[in-house]
Design an enzyme around this catalytic site. Structure first.
Site, PDB file in Angstrom:
ATOM      1  N   GLN A   1      -4.617  -4.981   7.100  1.00  0.00           N
ATOM      2  CA  GLN A   1      -5.656  -5.881   6.571  1.00  0.00           C
ATOM      3  C   GLN A   1      -5.734  -7.199   7.334  1.00  0.00           C
ATOM      4  O   GLN A   1      -6.571  -8.038   7.006  1.00  0.00           O
ATOM      5  CB  GLN A   1      -5.400  -6.180   5.082  1.00  0.00           C
ATOM      6  CG  GLN A   1      -5.558  -4.974   4.181  1.00  0.00           C
ATOM      7  CD  GLN A   1      -6.986  -4.421   4.145  1.00  0.00           C
ATOM      8  OE1 GLN A   1      -7.953  -5.121   4.435  1.00  0.00           O
ATOM      9  NE2 GLN A   1      -7.125  -3.150   3.806  1.00  0.00           N
TER      10      GLN A   1
ATOM     11  N   HIS B   1       0.869  -1.176   0.000  1.00  0.00           N
ATOM     12  CA  HIS B   1       0.000   0.000   0.000  1.00  0.00           C
ATOM     13  C   HIS B   1       0.912   1.235   0.000  1.00  0.00           C
ATOM     14  O   HIS B   1       2.014   1.195   0.542  1.00  0.00           O
ATOM     15  CB  HIS B   1      -0.835  -0.054   1.285  1.00  0.00           C
ATOM     16  CG  HIS B   1      -1.925   0.959   1.389  1.00  0.00           C
ATOM     17  ND1 HIS B   1      -1.686   2.266   1.737  1.00  0.00           N
ATOM     18  CD2 HIS B   1      -3.264   0.859   1.211  1.00  0.00           C
ATOM     19  CE1 HIS B   1      -2.837   2.919   1.782  1.00  0.00           C
ATOM     20  NE2 HIS B   1      -3.813   2.099   1.457  1.00  0.00           N
TER      21      HIS B   1
ATOM     22  N   LYS C   1     -10.486  -0.269  10.502  1.00  0.00           N
ATOM     23  CA  LYS C   1     -10.668  -1.437   9.624  1.00  0.00           C
ATOM     24  C   LYS C   1     -11.121  -2.660  10.410  1.00  0.00           C
ATOM     25  O   LYS C   1     -11.358  -3.714   9.841  1.00  0.00           O
ATOM     26  CB  LYS C   1      -9.361  -1.748   8.893  1.00  0.00           C
ATOM     27  CG  LYS C   1      -9.006  -0.686   7.847  1.00  0.00           C
ATOM     28  CD  LYS C   1      -7.813  -1.104   7.040  1.00  0.00           C
ATOM     29  CE  LYS C   1      -7.213   0.026   6.252  1.00  0.00           C
ATOM     30  NZ  LYS C   1      -8.008   0.449   5.106  1.00  0.00           N
TER      31      LYS C   1
ATOM     32  N   ASP D   1       2.986  -4.517   8.254  1.00  0.00           N
ATOM     33  CA  ASP D   1       1.793  -3.698   8.073  1.00  0.00           C
ATOM     34  C   ASP D   1       0.588  -4.639   8.198  1.00  0.00           C
ATOM     35  O   ASP D   1       0.295  -5.414   7.285  1.00  0.00           O
ATOM     36  CB  ASP D   1       1.859  -3.041   6.687  1.00  0.00           C
ATOM     37  CG  ASP D   1       0.554  -2.353   6.309  1.00  0.00           C
ATOM     38  OD1 ASP D   1      -0.429  -2.442   7.071  1.00  0.00           O
ATOM     39  OD2 ASP D   1       0.514  -1.743   5.219  1.00  0.00           O
TER      40      ASP D   1
ATOM     41  N   CYS E   1      -4.614   2.339  -3.734  1.00  0.00           N
ATOM     42  CA  CYS E   1      -3.344   2.801  -3.134  1.00  0.00           C
ATOM     43  C   CYS E   1      -2.211   1.813  -3.367  1.00  0.00           C
ATOM     44  O   CYS E   1      -1.327   1.643  -2.519  1.00  0.00           O
ATOM     45  CB  CYS E   1      -3.499   3.079  -1.643  1.00  0.00           C
ATOM     46  SG  CYS E   1      -4.575   4.463  -1.302  1.00  0.00           S
TER      47      CYS E   1
HETATM   48  N1  PLP Z   1      -1.734  -0.708   4.625  1.00  0.00           N
HETATM   49  C1  PLP Z   1      -2.685  -1.453   4.050  1.00  0.00           C
HETATM   50  C2  PLP Z   1      -2.361  -2.834   3.602  1.00  0.00           C
HETATM   51  C3  PLP Z   1      -3.968  -0.937   3.880  1.00  0.00           C
HETATM   52  O1  PLP Z   1      -4.913  -1.675   3.303  1.00  0.00           O
HETATM   53  C4  PLP Z   1      -4.237   0.378   4.311  1.00  0.00           C
HETATM   54  C5  PLP Z   1      -5.580   0.978   4.086  1.00  0.00           C
HETATM   55  O2  PLP Z   1      -6.286   0.596   3.203  1.00  0.00           O
HETATM   56  C6  PLP Z   1      -3.218   1.108   4.922  1.00  0.00           C
HETATM   57  C7  PLP Z   1      -1.982   0.534   5.056  1.00  0.00           C
HETATM   58  C8  PLP Z   1      -3.444   2.486   5.432  1.00  0.00           C
HETATM   59  O3  PLP Z   1      -4.333   2.486   6.503  1.00  0.00           O
HETATM   60  P1  PLP Z   1      -4.869   3.851   7.120  1.00  0.00           P
HETATM   61  O4  PLP Z   1      -5.400   4.664   5.974  1.00  0.00           O
HETATM   62  O5  PLP Z   1      -5.928   3.425   8.075  1.00  0.00           O
HETATM   63  O6  PLP Z   1      -3.717   4.516   7.792  1.00  0.00           O
END
Ligand code: PLP
Length: 406
Positions: A203, A123, A226, A200, A364
């Site tokens: 998900q 992402h 999430k 990270d 993203c």
């Molecule tokens: N990393 C992953 C794999 C994600 O799916 C997302 C959000 O969709 C993020 C990071 C970023 O999360 P946030 O926007 O809640 O900071």
């Protein structure tokens, strides 16, 4: 599974509504999850009864707010099996957590030529902060490649991939393809070359049991929104031993021990990394969300999500001219696809007219989409409150849309 989940949808007021005259089918859970009543009520209760600023308060409400905030930290530590509450830093979410690591540990420890190892699945939140850090320090980015539309990692030459690596930062579950990465195996490989590791878990945290000690990572980040919690709150697990040597992230109140006109001494971690009035109500809501998920059981959630994703994938495969992305085997609870002759935007717009919420775009993960050779995919992402009947409705709507557009 339906036995465990029967009645659960009643906890989610947002799911009961109609959109354009049709029952809402909410398949945009990878972007954010809906909120159950216990979370909404915990936030309301906090504001109605306990609202005050935290720490150093000499009055009842401040003591209650502090207990609620620090109680949430304890709950987060337990949720991911962190050894101590000292390992938990509250952040706005995954994005801020990763930026915090880049701006503190990264700036203090990375130098010209050091390698930051990512995957091609990341992402933007786990890519752009490292690009900024690389520009600042002269470190270089390297990527573990993915194999075609299946989107699993090509780990055939790990020794070459890990050469000169100082930091491994990887997603646990891909938000674009649903790939579940072997994070424990990759962290073990990183440890063998003395590299620091970040997972990270945006998900995965709300979708399967997580144990930072079993994974063996140094940092792990996730977002409350999430996993049925509120927006604006998330957590960074940071091994206490590493935090000691990290400079502060932001300066201000709460993070200091002593301040003089020319310089300051900082509070002990994790408070050193939490400048200013924190998101207390967010932490309270997050606590309630973690309780809610654990009442259902994360093994159950994982089984349900993957079963639904696999069912949706099979049903989507009934269409001609469809290209479905992601692993053939075990995958997270989502499925991404494109139709040869239908623009993803038309598809999502018409699905919305029928009450079906899906997301289209690069999610993203633009470099990954460039590699796959598609500007955008359509993504249906599931959670424990979704049902097979909703997948059937989604397929029925797609059939209608395809008829109209072809
Ligand atoms: N990393 C992953 C794999 C994600 O799916 C997302 C959000 O969709 C993020 C990071 C970023 O999360 P946030 O926007 O809640 O900071």
């Amino acid at each position: 599974m339906s036995g465990i989940l029967s009645g659960i949808r009643d906890d989610f007021p947002a799911l009961a509504q109609k959109i354009n005259g049709h029952p809402l089918v909410y398949f945009d859970n990878a972007a954010t999850a809906q909120k159950p009543r216990p979370v909404l009520e915990a936030i309301q209760r906090y504001y109605e009864h306990d609202n005050a600023n935290v720490h150093r308060g000499i009055h009842e409400l401040s003591n209650r707010a502090t207990a609620a905030y620090e109680g949430a930290r304890e709950r987060v530590a337990q949720f991911i099996n962190a050894p101590s509450t000292k390992d938990i830093i509250f952040t706005r979410g995954t994005t801020e957590a990763i930026n915090l690591v880049a701006a503190t540990w990264g700036v203090a420890n990375l130098q010209e030529g050091d390698v930051i190892l990512l995957t091609e699945l990341e992402h933007h939140s786990n890519l752009v902060p490292w690009q900024l850090l690389a520009q600042r320090t002269g470190a270089v980015l390297r990527f573990i490649p993915v194999t075609g539309d299946e989107g699993t990692l090509d780990l055939s030459d790990l020794d070459a991939l890990f050469r000169d690596v100082k930091l491994l930062s990887i997603t646990h579950i891909s938000n674009a393809l649903g790939t579940i990465n072997p994070v424990a195996e990759l962290c073990a490989k990183a440890r063998a070359v003395d590299a620091v590791t970040l997972v990270d878990a945006a998900q995965s945290a709300g979708h399967l049991p997580l144990d930072v000690q079993a994974i063996g990572c140094d940092f792990l980040s996730f977002s409350g929104h999430k996993l049925c919690g509120p927006t604006g709150i998330g957590a960074l697990y940071a091994r206490a031993a590493l935090q000691e040597a990290m400079p502060p992230y932001q300066g201000g109140g709460e993070m200091i021990a002593k301040v003089a006109f020319q310089s300051s001494e900082f509070h002990v971690p994790p408070h050193k990394f939490e400048a200013g009035t924190p998101n207390i109500a967010g932490a309270v809501g997050l606590h309630a969300a973690l309780d809610y998920l654990d009442d259902i059981g994360r093994e159950n959630i994982h089984a349900h999500d993957t079963e639904l994703a696999s069912y949706a994938k099979d049903r989507l495969a009934e269409f001609d001219g469809i290209r479905i992305f992601g692993p053939a085997g075990d995958r997270g609870g989502l499925v991404s696809f494109v139709f040869e002759n239908v623009h993803a935007l038309d598809l999502a717009t018409m699905a919305d007219q029928q009450g079906v919420a899906i997301r289209i775009g690069h999610h993203c993960t633009q470099p990954l989409h460039d590699k796959l050779g598609v500007p955008a995919t359509a993504r249906a992402s599931f959670y424990f409150y979704n049902t097979r009947a909703e997948v059937d409705r989604f397929i029925e709507v797609l059939q209608k849309v395809m008829k109209l557009l072809s």
